[in-house]
Scaffold this active site. Structure first.
Site, mmCIF file in Angstrom:
data_model
loop_
_atom_site.group_PDB
_atom_site.id
_atom_site.type_symbol
_atom_site.label_atom_id
_atom_site.label_comp_id
_atom_site.label_asym_id
_atom_site.label_seq_id
_atom_site.Cartn_x
_atom_site.Cartn_y
_atom_site.Cartn_z
ATOM 1 N N ASP A 75 17.974 4.995 41.976
ATOM 2 C CA ASP A 75 18.288 3.641 41.594
ATOM 3 C C ASP A 75 19.841 3.819 41.063
ATOM 4 O OD1 ASP A 75 18.352 0.962 40.265
ATOM 5 O OD2 ASP A 75 16.360 1.156 40.986
ATOM 6 N N HIS B 133 19.608 -1.911 36.119
ATOM 7 C CA HIS B 133 18.576 -1.949 37.144
ATOM 8 C C HIS B 133 17.415 -0.711 36.874
ATOM 9 C CE1 HIS B 133 16.715 -2.287 41.002
ATOM 10 N NE2 HIS B 133 16.997 -3.802 40.917
ATOM 11 N N SER C 90 12.186 -6.106 43.044
ATOM 12 C CA SER C 90 12.481 -4.899 42.208
ATOM 13 C C SER C 90 11.728 -4.441 41.039
ATOM 14 C CB SER C 90 13.959 -4.959 41.800
ATOM 15 O OG SER C 90 14.793 -4.369 42.588
#
Length: 419
Positions: free
Chosen positions: A176, A209, A365
């Site tokens: 990520d 994220h 996600s």
């Protein structure tokens, strides 16, 4: 009358262009000057392993390409226009290089031993800010997503019930944007695996994220598997941008780490997607062939998940998103490539402004980490399984015929953790 002085130079040029050049038994492919000299783009090439030596000798001899072997345990290496970066996998050799598109697709792809040639792609993240029998542990929670996945029927009782093993002894690799490794959610259970994106100095998450994903997988407060180990594999830059090269580096690192670790309890979470890519499918198949479990997001485009990768790969667990009312999220991809659904709307998890920061995000996600955490729970509770059997086990635990408003009317099961 034919002018011999004009013919000789022309014949010489033709000879140099189309006659095979023999050097160390290397045959250069027939090509054209215009093909070599025009604008190039980055391509991934996948080779049979037994063809690799001749192939790289050809690139070096015919096109003066420098061949660089990627070291998954070392620093990230960047590719210049003159370099070919090589990755060694169990079933194949992959490399990235700069080539004219016509040459890549019409000449390079036809060389003996080449399995596929594909233009390198950019990846898109699948998260966004929200608009609004074994002993078990039971912890109070205000998080609807954890409260929802511990029971079959939609019954919010303010508790999250999960196996006391809590994913302990399982390594979860997070490919990520990095992770805020000092966050209170991860103390003593997180380490840096590697940094594989261009212009990324360290594994710290500037975008947010990856930290959010990590929190849902294994955070002390927000996590499904609260004792699992988190391994930060940064493939995305400060703007959340990464591509197939960075992903390949990350995957190669994870496989290498798994192969050299006595602990074979390994899970990867991939909360991103690319346009359909055979190369991406081969990469995740290489993971599952090594016994590594792969959880991936279905994508947020409200289209068939079979049109994007890694969601389309049959060897992974592809996760769609649902909300607190068990309605499929209006952004979630769907279709036959989806294995399961998990909460993906209004998900609160760790974030990056401080070591106690949190944020609400939406997206598949956010759904995929619930499955990665559940795999860790299963392994620590019942033991490991081959990836295909694990996929069946997770599906068997799930609640059937409960997700509403699915575009294609295919039933998508709702994730449930083992008890």
């Amino acid at each position: 009358m034919l002018n011999i002085y004009k013919v000789i130079p022309v014949l010489t040029i033709i000879y140099l262009i189309i006659v095979p050049i023999y050097s160390l038994n290397i045959i250069c492919p027939i090509t054209k000057v215009s093909i070599i000299n025009t604008k190039t783009e980055k391509f991934i090439v996948i080779l049979d392993k037994n063809a690799a030596n001749n192939h790289f000798n050809m690139l070096n001899t015919c096109f003066e390409k420098n061949i660089i072997n990627f070291d998954p345990s070392g620093d990230s290496q960047k590719i210049s226009n003159e370099d070919v970066l090589v990755f060694s996998f169990d079933k194949f050799i992959a490399y990235f290089g700069d080539f004219n598109p016509y040459f890549a697709m019409n000449v390079l792809s036809k060389i003996k031993g080449v399995q596929l040639v594909e233009k390198s792609k950019k990846a898109s993240l699948d998260g966004r800010k929200t608009t609004s029998r074994k002993t078990t542990s039971r912890s109070k929670t205000t998080l609807y997503n954890l409260d929802r996945i511990d029971t079959a029927k939609m019954r919010y009782d303010g508790f999250y019930t999960y196996p006391t093993s809590a994913g302990e002894g399982v390594n979860v690799y997070i490919l990520d944007t990095g992770v805020r490794m000092t966050h209170d959610e991860f103390k003593d259970r997180i380490k840096l695996g590697g940094v594989f994106c261009d212009e990324c100095e360290d594994g710290d998450d500037v975008y947010g994220h990856g930290t959010h994903v990590a929190g849902t997988i294994a955070g002390t407060t927000y996590g499904v598997a609260k004792l699992a180990n988190i391994i930060n594999v940064r493939v995305g830059d400060d703007n959340g941008i990464f591509d197939l090269i960075a992903i390949t580096k990350g995957v190669n690192y994870v496989i290498n780490a798994h192969q050299h670790d006595e602990n074979k309890n390994s899970v990867i979470n991939m909360s991103f997607h690319l346009e359909y890519s055979e190369a991406m499918i081969k990469l995740v198949e290489e993971c599952t062939n090594n016994g590594i479990h792969v959880a991936v997001s279905a994508g947020n485009s409200y289209i068939d998940a079979c049109s994007v990768t890694p969601a389309a790969a049959s060897s992974v667990i592809t996760v769609a998103a649902s909300d607190r009312s068990d309605i499929m999220a209006n952004f979630s991809n769907y279709g036959s490539c989806v294995n399961i659904s998990a909460p993906g709307v209004d998900i609160l998890s760790s974030f990056i402004e401080s070591d106690t920061d949190s944020e609400y995000l939406d997206g598949t996600s956010m759904s995929s980490p619930h499955v990665a955490g559940t795999i860790a729970l299963y392994i620590s509770t019942f033991g490991n399984l081959p990836p295909s059997d694990m996929s069946n086990a997770i599906t068997s635990l799930a609640t059937k015929n409960i997700i509403n408003e699915i575009p294609d009317n295919n039933d998508i099961y709702l994730l449930r953790v083992p008890q």
